[in-house]
Scaffold this motif. Structure first.
Motif, PDB file in Angstrom:
ATOM      1  N   ARG A 196       0.867  -1.189   0.000  1.00 21.39           N
ATOM      2  CA  ARG A 196       0.000   0.000   0.000  1.00 21.39           C
ATOM      3  C   ARG A 196       0.897   1.230   0.000  1.00 21.39           C
ATOM      4  NH1 ARG A 196      -4.859   1.674   4.106  1.00 21.39           N
ATOM      5  NH2 ARG A 196      -3.190   1.787   5.666  1.00 21.39           N
ATOM      6  N   GLY A 236     -11.660   0.479   3.016  1.00 24.93           N
ATOM      7  CA  GLY A 236     -11.013   0.896   4.259  1.00 24.93           C
ATOM      8  C   GLY A 236     -12.112   1.368   5.192  1.00 24.93           C
ATOM      9  N   PHE A 267     -10.700  -4.483   4.945  1.00 24.08           N
ATOM     10  CA  PHE A 267      -9.817  -4.516   6.112  1.00 24.08           C
ATOM     11  C   PHE A 267     -10.634  -4.906   7.336  1.00 24.08           C
ATOM     12  CE2 PHE A 267      -8.283  -2.404   9.935  1.00 24.08           C
ATOM     13  CZ  PHE A 267      -6.922  -2.616   9.915  1.00 24.08           C
TER      14      PHE A 267
HETATM   15  C1  3PY Z   1      -9.212   1.883   6.776  1.00 21.76           C
HETATM   16  O1  3PY Z   1      -9.929   1.153   7.462  1.00 21.76           O
HETATM   17  O2  3PY Z   1      -9.427   3.071   6.604  1.00 21.76           O
HETATM   18  C2  3PY Z   1      -8.061   1.323   6.117  1.00 21.76           C
HETATM   19  O3  3PY Z   1      -7.607   1.847   5.138  1.00 21.76           O
HETATM   20  C3  3PY Z   1      -7.412   0.154   6.697  1.00 21.76           C
HETATM   21  O4  3PY Z   1      -6.301   0.550   7.444  1.00 21.76           O
END
Ligand code: 3PY
Length: 252
Positions: A71, A173, A211
């Motif tokens: 990333r 995210g 995530f």
């Molecule tokens: C988020 O949850 O914003 C992410 O990008 C993971 O770290």
């Protein structure tokens, strides 16, 4: 092994990975050698990892058949180039808000004539187990282009983003999404945005990923239909486990 995450996803295997925020070989080797993971996120955005760390970390992953995904800190062409030239099996670009963003990101990830990626594959083949000269021909087909959906505009445009040719994975995210939308994490609007992104990815034949902070969350997301999850972060696991041990001696 030349296993790549792209192959696994194409074969309809689930992507199960973790978040690496520590540089150096010790933590990454300890975790990839556990088995069970098919990808590792090398976090150059929020982790304590710089672009000169990518090469060692990617090759540590590859040694155990785990696909290194980098990333980058921001949607910048030179950052994608640095990650790919280090041998990333895919680059995750944060904060993709529009289809135009997505097309730009795809172009930066692909060699000409498809895109504009610069040529310098001296180190990229190591993490694929191929010679320098064999890497470029396979690269565009082997690498994953991953964009993060983590803003209100990203969700509003998610169907268009998912349809962009060359985008392989929509990666949510959830923490940024909650902050950027200014809605409670796990609340109705947040969950609806996540479900919309999942549906858009699948409607376009793309991988839906998210995530997760822990294994319970990850299991639920897989159950919901996600194809790819990260189950925890290195620093999260270490600090939580240490806190639990501290609590046993009456310290908290
Ligand atoms: C988020 O949850 O914003 C992410 O990008 C993971 O770290």
């Amino acid at each position: 092994a030349n296993a790549t995450l792209k192959n696994a996803l194409t074969n309809k295997e689930k992507g199960v990975g973790f978040w690496l925020t520590f540089p150096g070989p010790t933590v990454v080797r300890s975790l990839v050698s556990l088995g069970g993971f098919n990808w590792c996120l090398i976090d150059g955005e929020h982790g304590q990892i710089g672009d000169t760390d990518y090469f060692e970390l990617a090759n540590a992953c590859r040694q155990y058949g785990v696909s290194p995904i980098v990333r980058i800190p921001n949607a910048e062409e030179y950052m994608i180039k640095r990650a790919l030239d280090s041998g990333a099996h895919g680059v995750m670009t944060p904060m993709c808000h529009t289809a135009e963003d997505a097309r730009k990101i795809v172009s930066w990830n692909k060699y000409p004539p498809t895109g504009t990626r610069g040529y310098g594959p001296m180190f990229s083949g190591h993490s694929f187990g191929v010679a320098e000269n064999d890497y470029p021909a396979e690269a565009d087909a082997t690498l994953l282009v991953i964009v993060q959906i983590e803003s209100r505009s990203g969700v509003e445009n998610v169907e268009e983003i998912a349809k962009v040719d060359g985008i392989d994975v929509l990666f949510i995210g959830p923490y940024d999404l909650s902050k950027q939308m200014n809605v409670p994490f796990g609340g109705e609007e947040h969950q609806a945005a996540i479900a919309r992104t999942l549906a858009a990815a699948h409607a376009a034949g793309k991988t839906a990923a998210i995530f997760c902070a822990n294994g319970e969350q990850a299991a639920q997301r897989l159950e919901q239909g996600f194809d790819m999850v990260s189950i925890a972060t290195d620093v999260g696991v270490i600090t939580q486990a240490m806190q639990a041990e501290l609590a046993k001696v009456g310290q908290s």
